[in-house]
Write a protein that holds these residues in place. Structure first.
Motif: not given
Lengths: 182, 143
Positions: B57-63
């Motif tokens: 996914n590569g976005t921090w928001l999903l972490v």
């Protein structure tokens, strides 16, 4: 129906946790969303009453990182080991129920230790004796008394780590004294 | 390219953990050892799957959401394993011939007293299920 009033400071860790869950679920950590989450968390905590968890009053973040590293390492090695046991030994497996007496008498710490142990493959908490804080673990692949002794040492090492992170002051001092012995 | 390689390695490793659970369920001899295989390798398996998702996914928001998934699994899986294991032990769904030692059995036998009732399960008195069995200290006559 009267209920014991819980001071805000005791509820605070739970409220903070709920706000983090709220932010993560919405994937939005903006101030507006967090404030709204805090209002909901406070309402939830007061509406759905839970008995307060007795924390120990200590929390040392510095010990958390090595503990997590140790935990992940154990997780990986033990998962691979269980896989290997399933393939190589299978039905010929020998198990044991091992009693391990813990140092701490805090419910919180005994629960945390049992939880950490149950997460690592190969050991499973069957029964807990609160009066002596003894855990009864079911362990895979124990062929002899020496293997059981290795498990006991390992369990007490896990408990020692948790005491360092969040044990009571008395437990921590006792652990220090124990380590000072040759 | 590198991202794809990392993601596929993580996914394959996670799938191998599922395979481990399956092999364990078939090969292990009794309920309690199967419990180990069924619940435990998945703690690592899910972690690997979630890591793969995070990398892909590569976005921090999903972490935070993925961390939450794992934390909830960490919180719930030992509880269910404990409940099933405890019930299995008490209803004697285990093969004692496979145990090299059973230190809980000694305590239960002592708590049951010399009268040794045919059923070793403790009486249910509700309230505190967590402290029902091994209380050899509560005025029970020693065997």
């Amino acid at each position: 129906m009267s209920r014991q009033h819980i001071p805000l400071i005791t509820e605070l860790p739970l409220v903070i946790w709920l706000v983090i869950v709220w932010g993560a679920l919405w994937q939005d950590f903006g101030p507006g969303n967090l404030v709204f989450g805090a209002v909901i968390a406070y309402a939830v905590v007061n509406f759905f009453y839970l008995p307060p968890v007795e924390l120990t009053g200590r929390f040392n973040v510095l010990w958390v990182v090595p503990f997590l590293g140790r935990f992940l390492l154990q997780l990986v090695t033990a998962s691979v080991e269980v896989f290997w046991l399933a393939v190589s030994k299978g039905p010929k497996l020998r198990n044991a129920v091992v009693a391990v007496e813990l140092r701490s008498h805090s419910d919180f710490l005994v629960t945390a230790t049992g939880h950490a142990l149950s997460l690592i493959p190969g050991s499973l908490v069957l029964e807990v004796d609160r009066s002596t804080s003894t855990l009864y673990l079911h362990c895979l692949n124990v062929a002899s008394e020496e293997d059981a002794e290795v498990i006991r040492r390992d369990v007490r090492a896990t408990e020692a780590w948790l005491i360092r992170i969040m044990g009571t002051r008395a437990d921590f001092a006792a652990l220090r004294a124990e380590e000072a012995l040759p | 390219m590198l991202q794809d390689v990392v993601v596929s390695v993580l996914l394959i490793a996670g799938a191998l953990m599922s395979l481990a659970a399956g092999v364990g369920l078939v090969r292990f001899p009794d309920l309690l050892s199967r419990m180990h295989a069924a619940t435990k390798p998945q703690v690592l398996g899910l972690l690997l799957f979630l890591l793969a998702l995070a990398v892909e996914n590569g976005t921090w928001l999903l972490v935070p959401l993925l961390v939450l998934c794992w934390v909830f699994q960490l919180l719930t899986s030992p509880v269910s394993a404990h409940m099933v294991g405890r019930a299995g032990y008490r209803t004697r769904h285990l093969r004692r011939d496979l145990l090299t030692l059973d230190e809980l059995d000694d305590v239960v036998a002592r708590a049951a007293g010399e009268g040794a009732p045919e059923d070793r399960r403790p009486p249910r008195q509700g309230g505190h299920p967590g402290r029902a069995v091994p209380r050899g200290d509560s005025g029970v006559p020693e065997a």
